[in-house]
Design an enzyme around this catalytic site. Structure first.
Site, short mmCIF file in Angstrom:
data_model
loop_
_atom_site.label_atom_id
_atom_site.label_comp_id
_atom_site.label_asym_id
_atom_site.label_seq_id
_atom_site.Cartn_x
_atom_site.Cartn_y
_atom_site.Cartn_z
N ALA A 33 14.73 11.07 65.46
CA ALA A 33 14.39 11.33 64.06
C ALA A 33 14.85 10.21 63.13
CB ALA A 33 15.01 12.66 63.62
N TRP A 62 21.78 13.16 58.75
CA TRP A 62 20.83 14.12 58.20
C TRP A 62 21.25 14.39 56.75
CZ3 TRP A 62 16.60 15.86 60.84
CH2 TRP A 62 16.55 15.59 62.22
N GLY A 88 25.91 10.39 67.48
CA GLY A 88 27.30 10.33 67.06
C GLY A 88 28.04 9.12 67.61
N HIS A 494 32.41 18.06 66.23
CA HIS A 494 32.29 18.34 67.66
C HIS A 494 31.55 19.66 67.87
CE1 HIS A 494 36.39 16.03 68.16
NE2 HIS A 494 35.38 15.21 67.91
N ALA A 528 25.27 18.78 74.02
CA ALA A 528 26.50 19.56 73.84
C ALA A 528 26.24 21.04 73.63
CB ALA A 528 27.31 19.00 72.67
N THR A 539 34.09 15.24 71.87
CA THR A 539 32.98 15.71 72.70
C THR A 539 31.98 14.64 73.12
OG1 THR A 539 31.91 16.42 70.64
CG2 THR A 539 33.06 18.10 71.93
N ASN A 540 32.14 13.39 72.67
CA ASN A 540 31.12 12.40 73.01
C ASN A 540 31.06 12.13 74.51
OD1 ASN A 540 29.07 10.42 72.28
ND2 ASN A 540 30.58 8.89 72.87
#
Length: 561
Positions: A33, A62, A88, A494, A528, A539-540
């Site tokens: 996007a 966003w 991210g 996250h 995720a 969390t990456n």
């Protein structure tokens, strides 16, 4: 236009999928996007090892995504989610924590069969080229470099925090991805020679982009999936050039824990009653879509640092130290709490003078929801994290505040971390955090005032930075502390678990252990959102691991056919 695979979302997981699925000649379409930046056109703020410029660049986010944070906080904020190739990983702090074996063993026990530690470790090793450790826990030939800053780069503030942690039986551990116990460490980073290495840089280099069977379509929004009966057939998209449909027997959603469930629901896949209420025809009544949303809930304490204790301009990374410890709270596992130590709290002159202890609930139990306000893709989904709705999270975060307040008053810190105060991630702080000349000028003036006298600095902290309440005010009144954490709790960006893997008979489960959406053909989710719960880690890296493992599952299935 017909492809073998359509991948929706060019974030961390989408970049992995595009690389792996196109490696054998399959026709692959990757749709993002946001903007795409080929290797020779990556902007300086993304390349910068200090993430604060890229993170605040609204071109990469966003723009109208908001979220309700906590149930009792009455607070709705702009939620900074990446909309750019690499997702991210292009704007984050580059922290490369994995989480602990117990996280993944528990995933497996809740229905994500094959996702125990033994099942995921090969994919953690596959994704990385660890530049510091060579053993059975680490990979040394993967696309993503993992490096660590030397302790010699720690500022005086961070060294003092290390001393205080040692005295609290939270010892130094050289390898945060190898010793899964209470401890503090230098931070593993997706960073090479002080420069960011995003998933896009690692997985979509020039050689991969040159594959004739891989097409990357940027600045294109997926409106909905196209469906025939129970078979997904492709996607409808919208871009500056208009509407376009693309077809493939397999669509892989990699749009993240907020937008993957939104796309499913706009396509008629989700809680039937809820979809009907917004005028969407139900294709598959999958009750768990958009539920179980999780985030690492945290607050922070900051302090003014003398010039000799601040972060050196040449230091690697942004977060210089990471710590985890066990709360001891009934029903909570070890290493369920985390602390990030920053010797520089923002890019601007005020931020360079502030050290921060950012602490959060590392194993959360509160869950929220993602739902639709409308059937239109032009309206962002309704996001409600409902942080601290589980009392275990509230009590542990309050206890963490007390612990960190004690820590910052340790004898090693009392002359280093001056005039400590409860930090808030308010609208004011966010506005000043935007990278521009006006904010640089304003913060330069405020920084000079902070340096000029202790009295003036304390006045600025009390009336311009905080809401007037001090740490001691909060420690002496549990109701005030409770109110503070509920009103100021923030996430660590996250989000997970809105399309969680699990048993088919579990009403909260959306996908099986291979990422297939229950009851449908030709549709996988591989980001995720499939995590059964948020692991005890940034969390990456776990997200990249998820994409590596699910790409392998897709390719093995293709080979069997």
């Amino acid at each position: 236009m017909l492809f073998d695979y359509i991948i929706v979302g060019g974030g961390s997981s989408g970049c992995v999928m595009a690389n792996r699925l196109s490696a054998n000649g399959s026709q692959v379409l990757l749709i993002e996007a946001g903007p795409d930046f080929p290797p020779n056109e990556i902007p300086d703020d993304i390349l910068d090892g200090n993430p604060t410029r890229a993170y605040y660049n609204q071109q990469y986010q966003w723009p109208s995504l908001t979220a309700a944070v906590a149930r009792d906080g009455n607070r709705r904020v702009h939620y900074e989610q990446a909309r750019v190739i690499g997702g991210g990983s292009s704007i984050n702090a580059q922290v490369a924590n994995r989480g602990g074996p117990a996280d993944y063993d528990e995933w497996a026990s809740t229905g994500a069969t094959g996702w125990d530690w033994e099942g995921v470790l090969p994919y953690f090793r596959r994704l990385e080229c660890d530049l510091d450790f060579r053993d059975h826990l680490h990979g040394n030939s993967g696309p993503l470099p993992i490096s660590r800053a030397d302790k010699g780069e720690w500022s005086g503030f961070v060294n003092a925090v290390s001393t205080a942690l040692e005295d609290e039986n939270i010892p130094f551990r050289p390898d945060f991805n190898g010793e899964f116990r209470d401890g503090h460490s230098v931070v593993p980073l997706t960073n090479l020679n002080r420069r960011r290495v995003s998933a896009a840089m690692a997985y979509l280099p020039e050689s991969v982009r040159a594959r004739p069977n891989l097409r990357i379509l940027s600045e294109t929004t997926v409106v909905r999936l196209t469906i025939s009966g129970r078979q997904i057939t492709g996607v409808d998209t919208e871009s500056k050039t208009g509407r376009q449909s693309y077809n493939a027997p397999v669509v892989v959603l990699c749009a993240g824990a907020i937008h993957s469930p939104a796309i499913l629901m706009r396509s008629g896949i989700g809680p039937g009653k809820v979809l009907s209420e917004v005028g969407i025809q139900v294709v598959a009544d999958v009750e768990g879509v958009g539920k179980n949303l999780q985030e690492h809930a945290g607050v922070a304490i900051s302090a003014y640092l003398k010039p000799s204790d601040r972060m050196m301009p040449t230091s690697t990374g942004y977060i210089q130290m990471h710590a985890r410890y066990s709360s001891g709270h009934d029903g909570c596992p070890p290493t369920d709490m985390a602390i990030s130590v920053l010797a520089k709290s923002a890019w601007h002159p005020v931020g360079k003078r502030l050290g921060t202890l950012n602490f959060w609930v590392n194993r959360v139990y509160s869950t929220g929801t993602v739902s639709l306000k409308s059937s239109s893709h032009l309206l962002e989904p309704e996001v409600n994290f409902d942080m601290l709705s589980d009392e275990r999270d509230t009590e542990r975060l309050k206890s963490a505040f007390r612990f960190v307040a004690k820590l910052i008053n340790h004898k090693a810190l009392v002359h280093t971390a001056l005039d400590p105060f409860p930090s808030t991630w308010t609208g004011r702080a966010k506005r000043i955090g935007k990278y521009n000349r006006l904010n640089y000028g304003l913060t330069s003036f405020l920084a000079s005032l902070m340096d000029s006298s202790p009295w003036l600095r304390r006045s600025l902290i009390r009336f311009a930075i905080t809401d007037g309440r001090s740490i001691s005010d909060l420690l002496n009144n549990d109701d005030l502390l409770d109110s503070f954490v509920r009103q100021n709790v923030f996430g660590n960006f996250h989000p997970t678990s809105t399309c969680r893997m699990g048993f088919a008979h579990d009403p909260n489960s959306v996908t099986d252990p291979t990422g297939r959406v229950h009851g449908l053909s030709g549709l996988r989710v591989a980001d995720a959102s499939v995590m059964p719960f948020c692991p005890r880690a940034n969390t990456n890296i776990p997200t990249i691991m998820v994409a590596e493992k699910l790409s392998d599952a897709i390719l093995h299935e293709r080979a069997r056919r």
